[in-house]
Design a protein around this motif. Structure first.
Motif, PDB file in Angstrom:
ATOM      1  N   SER A   1       3.597  -4.705   6.560  1.00  0.00           N
ATOM      2  CA  SER A   1       2.954  -3.502   6.392  1.00  0.00           C
ATOM      3  C   SER A   1       1.472  -3.272   5.076  1.00  0.00           C
ATOM      4  O   SER A   1       0.298  -3.185   5.703  1.00  0.00           O
ATOM      5  CB  SER A   1       3.653  -2.486   5.472  1.00  0.00           C
ATOM      6  N   ILE A   2       2.065  -4.299   4.338  1.00  0.00           N
ATOM      7  CA  ILE A   2       0.668  -4.558   2.891  1.00  0.00           C
ATOM      8  C   ILE A   2      -0.413  -4.769   3.508  1.00  0.00           C
ATOM      9  O   ILE A   2      -1.356  -4.991   3.752  1.00  0.00           O
ATOM     10  CB  ILE A   2       1.784  -4.970   1.687  1.00  0.00           C
TER      11      ILE A   2
ATOM     12  N   SER B   1      -2.355  -2.856   6.657  1.00  0.00           N
ATOM     13  CA  SER B   1      -2.826  -1.569   5.910  1.00  0.00           C
ATOM     14  C   SER B   1      -3.716  -2.444   4.227  1.00  0.00           C
ATOM     15  O   SER B   1      -4.759  -1.294   3.687  1.00  0.00           O
ATOM     16  CB  SER B   1      -2.270  -0.388   5.193  1.00  0.00           C
TER      17      SER B   1
ATOM     18  N   TYR C   1      -0.563   0.412   0.575  1.00  0.00           N
ATOM     19  CA  TYR C   1       0.177   0.616   0.753  1.00  0.00           C
ATOM     20  C   TYR C   1       1.777   1.116   0.679  1.00  0.00           C
ATOM     21  O   TYR C   1       1.421   1.375  -0.387  1.00  0.00           O
ATOM     22  CB  TYR C   1       0.798  -0.298   2.101  1.00  0.00           C
TER      23      TYR C   1
END
Length: 399
Positions: A85-86, A89, A92
């Motif tokens: 996720s980091i 994006s 995050y």
């Protein structure tokens, strides 16, 4: 929420430290602590920590790990949903309580949410994490950390592009106008002086036909190569948009989107753009730029901001405004170092002094007013080297 002007002032100061802090083994640790010191109270963030990638895991290297890679050191798998996720994006916020739990190490017995950014150079990648306490505001967190991330990425890569400095200077010089256009009923004069070999100030002129012309001035945060890159992109973007007869509001929205996606340029840019008709009507957008000064017979007015800085947020809603240039009126556009230059006592030149200077010399022609401004500001600073880029444009309607 933090007051916008105070927020931008603190952010710009922080980003300047990122650009000038001595690099070395402690560089990221120092910057992480600086983020806490600058925005801990205002943005409700704390407990900054750094993970470094090694093989297929990110190991905690700050605080208190001493660079170890043992089972006792906190680590996160590269393939975990948290890390992915980091990486996807770049910045995050883990506000979903079922994600990012392994990052939440900081504040005991208090609500907190982890937020993470990823930065890297050619050889290493890091994740920097903070805990957000009660009261945090998403827009402020994202604006601040996106700007920090972009600035850190540039700094971490900067060593590899030092040899390109001279070439960058020539490219930037080629993008700035060499002389002002000749417009019936108007006098126009402009000049930009970078503090370094390349700078973040820009200005440009546009011709739309016999009865209308345009002018812009901008200031990318910081100076040097990263600021010059954003200034370049802004100049090229405006030229492309305006030559296709796009409306100024639409052009600014598209330009903001392009600048926001930049990786190795600077953080954000203020920009003022105006379209002026031969009969004196002036339509403009002021995206967070120092308000131009307009001197007319009835007094002094300012062309205030109509929207946010460009490049800081993915979407903006700029507004168009209007004023009128009566015969013999003088409009002066400038970047902030013109009024922020200090003397030996640490006192700034100031906007009031600049207004009075223009008012006293409004009967001069545009070139003379331009030269008087630069000479006065230079002398105020005891003719010492300029610490930031400085740009001025003078537009005078002569009948």
């Amino acid at each position: 929420m933090i007051e916008p002007k105070e927020f931008y002032r603190k952010l710009d100061s922080l980003l300047n430290k990122i650009g000038h802090e001595k690099t070395g083994n402690d560089y990221l640790f120092t910057i992480t602590k600086e983020i806490e010191n600058t925005f801990g109270t205002d943005l409700h963030l704390a407990y900054g920590r750094i993970f470094e990638k090694s093989d297929d895991e990110f190991f905690l290297i700050s605080p208190n790990s001493n660079g170890e890679r043992s089972e006792s050191v906190p680590k996160i798998s590269l393939g975990s949903d948290t890390v992915q996720s980091i990486l996807k994006s770049k910045t995050y916020i883990f506000d979903n309580p079922v994600t990012g739990i392994e990052l939440l190490k900081g504040l005991k017995n208090e609500y907190s949410v982890p937020v993470a950014i990823t930065v890297h150079n050619q050889d290493y990648r890091w994740i920097i994490v903070f805990d957000l306490k009660s009261g945090w505001v998403r827009e402020e967190i994202e604006l601040c950390l996106n700007a920090v991330r972009t600035s850190l990425n540039y700094r971490l890569f900067s060593e590899s592009i030092k040899s390109e400095l001279e070439q960058a200077a020539q490219i930037q010089k080629s993008l700035l106008p060499t002389q002002a256009p000749e417009i019936p009923n108007f006098q126009i004069a402009g000049c930009s002086k970078p503090a370094e070999l390349v700078g973040g100030d820009l200005f440009d002129y546009y011709r739309f036909g016999p009865n209308e012309f345009g002018v812009c001035i901008g200031d990318a945060s910081g100076h040097g190569i990263p600021a010059a890159l954003m200034a370049r992109d802004a100049v090229v973007g405006l030229r492309m948009g305006l030559e296709r007869n796009m409306k100024m509001v639409y052009t600014f929205k598209k330009l903001n989107s392009v600048l926001y996606r930049n990786v190795y340029s600077t953080r954000f840019i203020s920009l003022f753009y105006a379209e002026i008709e031969q009969k004196g009507n002036l339509f403009y957008i002021n995206a967070g730029h120092p308000s131009p000064i307009l001197v007319k017979d009835e007094g002094i007015s300012r062309l205030e901001s109509t929207g946010l800085l460009l490049g800081a947020l993915p979407e903006i809603e700029p507004q168009r405004s209007f004023t009128y240039l009566s015969p013999d009126s003088v409009l002066v556009l400038f970047t902030d170092y013109i009024f922020e230059r200090e003397n030996n006592e640490g006192k700034e030149f100031g906007l009031k002094k600049l207004e009075n200077l223009i008012l006293q010399n409004k009967d001069m022609n545009a070139d003379e007013i331009l030269n008087i401004i630069f000479r006065s500001v230079d002398e105020f600073g005891d003719n010492k080297a300029w610490k930031d880029d400085a740009t001025v444009i003078v537009i005078k309607r002569i009948n």
